[in-house]
Scaffold this motif. Structure first.
Motif, PDB file in Angstrom:
ATOM      1  N   HIS A  45      24.516  34.435  29.311  1.00 16.65           N
ATOM      2  CA  HIS A  45      24.415  34.874  30.701  1.00 16.65           C
ATOM      3  C   HIS A  45      25.161  33.882  31.602  1.00 16.65           C
ATOM      4  N   PRO A  46      25.885  34.366  32.605  1.00 18.45           N
ATOM      5  CA  PRO A  46      26.606  33.443  33.499  1.00 18.45           C
ATOM      6  C   PRO A  46      25.707  32.425  34.182  1.00 18.45           C
ATOM      7  N   ASN A  47      24.443  32.736  34.335  1.00 17.80           N
ATOM      8  CA  ASN A  47      23.563  31.754  34.956  1.00 17.80           C
ATOM      9  C   ASN A  47      23.088  30.695  33.968  1.00 17.80           C
ATOM     10  N   GLU A  48      23.138  30.998  32.664  1.00 15.53           N
ATOM     11  CA  GLU A  48      22.676  30.059  31.641  1.00 15.53           C
ATOM     12  C   GLU A  48      23.832  29.278  31.020  1.00 15.53           C
ATOM     13  N   SER A  49      24.978  29.920  30.902  1.00 15.53           N
ATOM     14  CA  SER A  49      26.113  29.308  30.223  1.00 15.53           C
ATOM     15  C   SER A  49      27.164  28.836  31.224  1.00 15.53           C
ATOM     16  N   PRO A  50      27.438  27.523  31.297  1.00 12.22           N
ATOM     17  CA  PRO A  50      28.486  27.034  32.201  1.00 12.22           C
ATOM     18  C   PRO A  50      29.850  27.653  31.903  1.00 12.22           C
ATOM     19  N   ASN A  51      30.132  27.894  30.615  1.00 14.18           N
ATOM     20  CA  ASN A  51      31.424  28.498  30.262  1.00 14.18           C
ATOM     21  C   ASN A  51      31.522  29.926  30.793  1.00 14.18           C
ATOM     22  N   GLN A  52      30.441  30.691  30.647  1.00 16.89           N
ATOM     23  CA  GLN A  52      30.449  32.057  31.155  1.00 16.89           C
ATOM     24  C   GLN A  52      30.502  32.086  32.679  1.00 16.89           C
ATOM     25  N   PHE A  53      29.854  31.129  33.309  1.00 12.90           N
ATOM     26  CA  PHE A  53      29.907  31.077  34.768  1.00 12.90           C
ATOM     27  C   PHE A  53      31.331  30.793  35.250  1.00 12.90           C
ATOM     28  N   ARG A  54      31.998  29.854  34.586  1.00 15.61           N
ATOM     29  CA  ARG A  54      33.391  29.540  34.970  1.00 15.61           C
ATOM     30  C   ARG A  54      34.288  30.759  34.744  1.00 15.61           C
ATOM     31  N   LEU A  55      34.077  31.446  33.626  1.00 18.46           N
ATOM     32  CA  LEU A  55      34.877  32.633  33.334  1.00 18.46           C
ATOM     33  C   LEU A  55      34.630  33.725  34.375  1.00 18.46           C
ATOM     34  N   TYR A  56      33.373  33.899  34.749  1.00 19.71           N
ATOM     35  CA  TYR A  56      33.016  34.873  35.787  1.00 19.71           C
ATOM     36  C   TYR A  56      33.703  34.520  37.106  1.00 19.71           C
ATOM     37  N   ALA A  57      33.669  33.247  37.474  1.00 20.80           N
ATOM     38  CA  ALA A  57      34.269  32.811  38.739  1.00 20.80           C
ATOM     39  C   ALA A  57      35.789  32.957  38.719  1.00 20.80           C
ATOM     40  N   GLU A  58      36.410  32.688  37.560  1.00 19.99           N
ATOM     41  CA  GLU A  58      37.874  32.757  37.463  1.00 19.99           C
ATOM     42  C   GLU A  58      38.386  34.195  37.456  1.00 19.99           C
ATOM     43  N   LEU A  59      37.724  35.047  36.692  1.00 16.81           N
ATOM     44  CA  LEU A  59      38.191  36.431  36.554  1.00 16.81           C
ATOM     45  C   LEU A  59      37.773  37.308  37.725  1.00 16.81           C
ATOM     46  N   GLY A  60      36.674  36.970  38.363  1.00 18.23           N
ATOM     47  CA  GLY A  60      36.069  37.876  39.327  1.00 18.23           C
ATOM     48  C   GLY A  60      35.132  38.833  38.607  1.00 18.23           C
ATOM     49  N   GLU A  61      34.185  39.390  39.346  1.00 20.73           N
ATOM     50  CA  GLU A  61      33.134  40.167  38.707  1.00 20.73           C
ATOM     51  C   GLU A  61      33.648  41.397  37.970  1.00 20.73           C
ATOM     52  N   VAL A  62      34.540  42.145  38.590  1.00 21.99           N
ATOM     53  CA  VAL A  62      34.996  43.399  37.982  1.00 21.99           C
ATOM     54  C   VAL A  62      35.724  43.138  36.668  1.00 21.99           C
ATOM     55  N   ARG A  63      36.651  42.208  36.667  1.00 23.82           N
ATOM     56  CA  ARG A  63      37.401  41.926  35.438  1.00 23.82           C
ATOM     57  C   ARG A  63      36.506  41.313  34.380  1.00 23.82           C
ATOM     58  N   TYR A  64      35.589  40.436  34.804  1.00 22.76           N
ATOM     59  CA  TYR A  64      34.675  39.802  33.849  1.00 22.76           C
ATOM     60  C   TYR A  64      33.796  40.840  33.169  1.00 22.76           C
ATOM     61  N   VAL A  65      33.189  41.725  33.953  1.00 25.53           N
ATOM     62  CA  VAL A  65      32.297  42.742  33.396  1.00 25.53           C
ATOM     63  C   VAL A  65      33.072  43.696  32.497  1.00 25.53           C
ATOM     64  N   ARG A  66      34.268  44.088  32.907  1.00 24.31           N
ATOM     65  CA  ARG A  66      35.080  44.985  32.085  1.00 24.31           C
ATOM     66  C   ARG A  66      35.423  44.328  30.754  1.00 24.31           C
ATOM     67  N   MET A  67      35.802  43.057  30.792  1.00 19.64           N
ATOM     68  CA  MET A  67      36.153  42.339  29.573  1.00 19.64           C
ATOM     69  C   MET A  67      34.967  42.237  28.617  1.00 19.64           C
ATOM     70  N   ARG A  68      33.796  41.913  29.161  1.00 13.79           N
ATOM     71  CA  ARG A  68      32.608  41.790  28.315  1.00 13.79           C
ATOM     72  C   ARG A  68      32.193  43.154  27.749  1.00 13.79           C
ATOM     73  N   GLY A  69      32.358  44.196  28.561  1.00 11.75           N
ATOM     74  CA  GLY A  69      32.032  45.527  28.085  1.00 11.75           C
ATOM     75  C   GLY A  69      32.922  45.975  26.940  1.00 11.75           C
ATOM     76  N   GLU A  70      34.221  45.677  27.039  1.00  9.37           N
ATOM     77  CA  GLU A  70      35.144  46.041  25.960  1.00  9.37           C
ATOM     78  C   GLU A  70      34.811  45.292  24.677  1.00  9.37           C
TER      79      GLU A  70
END
Length: 449
Positions: free
Chosen positions: A297-322
């Motif tokens: 989860h982006p709130n638990e994982s610093p790496n996921q949080f950074r990825l979320y912040a870099e990609l933006g929410e829409v791209r991050y969610v789409r990437m994780r969904g794929e």
């Protein structure tokens, strides 16, 4: 003294004040518990994240002038921008309280839990009317008092700053509205709705479903069935189709501002909430075992949080969904196994790390309520109780998304008012009843009460 208290709690056939008496008892019990048990004092760790979790973070951003944004992180992580991670109704409520009583203050927590308590108590009135219309006054008395005083029914109102209590209250009143519109009334206690009022009720129906969509959009699976059930039952009334269309238009109008905001901000269509891909990965990605992979989860994982912040929410969610869909395609048997586990968790409880002395009673209680509710539903269907078919569709459709993505005890809460009524119906049906002339007309004899 005990006899007098029992009479006060039971009332009599002519006592129209009893539902409100139970409402105030439910509300006061909840407020007293919040105040005396200090449940409004949330942990200070991770900058009060347990104070509303993502909803609290979004509310903080709203209250401090950053807009509907920043669902994760703390004040040192900076701003991650606009979000549609959650629908807006409950975060907006929290933000309004924050503006009046301060961000993450004890006063704000107390006020929000009191609002939850009022909503939970209002569910008592909905339970009463559903039980009276579909079953009996005797069922209504027991069901309403159980909801008012049973600790498991009030836990989310007095401890959680989240949308469950709001969603449950609105959903219970949608069921009441549907029964009113279909004129379900086994003992002719209520007047038939006039044609003009039926038009108004369709508009209210659309507005209430809009509130559910903006609170917990998962429940929308039940909307088409509920609407069709009402339409079929009112087809012979004047302007039936026109009224149903009106309800649909009111629903669309109520969610349109949120959809327009999302399209303007993200330049893409987002169906009410924008976190499905991320949730799908955390429920079904590598390492999944039926539980939510919170360490991703982006709130638990610093790496996921950074990825979320870099990609933006829409791209991050789409990437994780794929990634999640690719993993499901590659491991279909694993997905089915996890879905079956989540089905079990939804109805019989998610195991926790609590001591066995706490865990076993909790799981037994959770499972007992499920079995009583489902068996009561089966009995109501067998006896062709009016409204039972609609309830069955709710039990069938509401959990589907949770079976496929993630399961938690709180997700069952919108069904629990119906489970309370049906469980009471099951046990009252198994109790020997002594009938007299009044009971045959729908009024239970003193011994049956």
């Amino acid at each position: 003294m005990i006899t007098r208290l029992a009479r006060w709690m039971r009332g009599d056939e002519a006592d129209t004040r009893l539902p409100w008496r139970i409402f105030w008892a439910a509300f006061l019990v909840r407020v007293l518990y919040i105040t005396l048990a200090h449940t409004y004092r949330f942990r200070l760790t991770d900058e009060h994240f347990q104070f509303g979790w993502e909803a609290g973070r979004i509310a903080r951003a709203l209250a401090t002038g950053h807009g509907y944004a920043d669902p994760f992180g703390n004040s040192f992580a900076g701003h991650t921008g606009a979000t549609a991670w959650l629908p807006p109704l409950y975060p907006l409520l929290i933000a309004g309280v924050f503006k009046l009583f301060g961000v993450y203050t004890a006063a704000s927590a107390w006020v929000l839990l009191v609002i939850n308590s009022a909503l939970s108590a209002a569910t008592v009135l909905a339970i009463w009317e559903i039980a009276v219309r579909c079953f009996s006054r005797r069922n209504a008395v027991w069901s309403a008092w159980l909801w008012a005083l049973y600790p498991a029914a009030m836990q989310y109102a007095v401890r959680w700053i989240w949308e469950m209590t709001l969603t449950t209250a609105v959903f219970a009143w949608v069921i009441v509205l549907a029964l009113r519109m279909r004129d379900v009334d086994r003992h002719s206690r209520y007047a038939t709705e006039s044609d003009s009022r039926l038009t108004l009720l369709w508009a209210i129906f659309g507005l209430m479903w809009g509130a559910i969509a903006l609170s917990n959009s998962t429940l929308l699976l039940f909307l088409p069935v509920c609407g069709l059930w009402i339409l079929i039952g009112t087809w012979g009334r004047p302007h039936a189709l026109r009224n149903a269309v009106l309800g649909g238009l009111v629903f669309l109008a109520s969610i349109a501002p949120w959809e327009a905001r999302n399209f303007h901000v993200f330049d893409t269509f987002i169906p009410l909430r924008g976190n499905l891909g991320a949730e799908l990965y955390m429920g079904n990605g590598p390492g999944s075992n039926g539980f939510l992979i919170t360490y991703e989860h982006p709130n638990e994982s610093p790496n996921q949080f950074r990825l979320y912040a870099e990609l933006g929410e829409v791209r991050y969610v789409r990437m994780r969904g794929e990634l999640a869909k690719a993993y499901i395609r590659a491991h279909p048997a694993h997905f089915v196994k996890d879905s079956l586990k989540r089905t079990y968790f939804f109805w019989f409880g998610v195991p926790s790390v609590s001591p066995w002395s706490v865990e076993i009673p909790r799981m037994l209680n959770f499972g007992f309520i499920t079995l009583a509710g489902l068996m009561g539903l089966g009995l109501a269907l067998h006896r062709r109780i009016p409204g039972a078919g609609m309830m069955a569709w709710a039990f069938l459709l509401l959990p589907i998304s949770y079976y496929l993505v993630t399961a938690g005890a709180r997700f069952r809460h919108p069904l629990e008012p119906l489970m309370t009524i049906l469980g009471v119906y099951l046990f009252q049906s198994a109790t020997p009843r002594y009938r007299d002339t009044k009971s045959e007309s729908g009024m239970a004899s003193p011994m049956a009460r």
